[in-house]
Design an enzyme around this catalytic site. Sequence first.
Site, short mmCIF file in Angstrom:
data_model
loop_
_atom_site.label_atom_id
_atom_site.label_comp_id
_atom_site.label_asym_id
_atom_site.label_seq_id
_atom_site.Cartn_x
_atom_site.Cartn_y
_atom_site.Cartn_z
CE LYS A 1 35.78 38.08 38.01
NZ LYS A 1 36.38 37.05 36.47
CD GLU B 1 43.61 37.00 30.73
OE1 GLU B 1 42.46 36.79 31.17
OE2 GLU B 1 43.58 37.17 31.88
#
Length: 428
Positions: free
Chosen positions: A186, A231
Amino acid sequence: MTLPLVDDAPGTPSLVARTTAIPDPGDLAALVPADVPARDVVSWLRDGDGLIGWGRAASVRTTGEDRFEDAEAWWRQVSAQAVCRTDVDVPGSGPIAFGSFAFSPHSDAGAALVIPAVVVGRRDGVSWVTHISPAGRLSPAPRIVPTPAASAPGELAYSDGALTGPQWTTAIARTVELIQAGDVDKVVMARDVQVEAAAPIGPQWLVQRLSEQYANTWTFSVDGLIGATPEMLVRREKGLVMSRILAGTIQRTGNDERDLALAGSLARSSKDLEEHEYAVRSVADALRPHCTSMNVPESPFVLHLPNVMHLATDVAGVLDDRASSLKLAAALHPSAAVCGTPTAAAAAVIEELEHMDRGRYAGPVGWMDTAGDGEWGIALRCGALDPHDTRHITIFAGCGVVAGSEPDAELAESEAKLLPMRDALTSD
């Protein structure tokens, strides 16, 4: 390498901090005086509570691989020498430092740790003000009152950053090829957009707009980096640690029924679940050595924001060592949510294909107190003001790329993630 900046004099400052309880001051974002320089406004606000500050009692800049360690060492020295008087005992009271750290150790942006001269806070119905000044140079306490509404930056002109939209989708396609070839699992690819305003862009304007429009995110401002992040990289409070991981995104339509269906599709998306699993695993692995026990939920929930929805997981643990919140943030950075996995391979792809310096975008941003408690988010949905011309700001957005990613869809996702800053900059 550490470059202390304390009133243009080297060394560790001796500070005096006085914290007193005050009546509820109302909208915290409206308290910053209009004449405060852009780089001297700090904030950490969510749902109306949090911290707002201004001025600069002391600061330090650090660079390179040791930027976290050097900043923490300086703060420990400052904390040990500080004289503190307080009648308030809640997280965020007393002397605190706000920090922002570059994503890459190779970035010239480095890190900034700022101790403001004034901090106003509110938490759980308790409000306070902390005045911080060098010992022997005590200044009179300023009045804590709302200031006139901040001025809008006026007409805006947008232009491409390091890559145009088509160039960036080409970079995404190349990233997918590398993932499918097995070179990396990723990669989080980011892009920048340049914004030129007719008038100076004041952090007071941006903080007020972001805290109103994205109240359930953390609105931050540190040394000219301003944004609203959803976040939470790590929170450390009285022996407990928590991290909120976001990975996997879908844009909202504004239609509640349609958005509910989209949330369901996001929760079932194999591509997004795969991306999310990498991010959760990287955070859990980084926190585990510091905890006696941890809670890692098996499945994510869907976090609804005004512009997008995310797959989200809250990881919690009980701290088993004396690691400060900043040390924990350093251990977590860069997580798979902002870099990729494996970390070194993903970072190499980013360096090759992004063609830009992220600066402090996607790095830890937040605050900590003298006990090491604090909150550190990831600098997302943000912009960096030009220190030489505050009519110019660079805004950023990034997307997680896995084997099933489609370049055009990633470009659309990045546009959705740019909306908070675009909206905050725009006059009503």
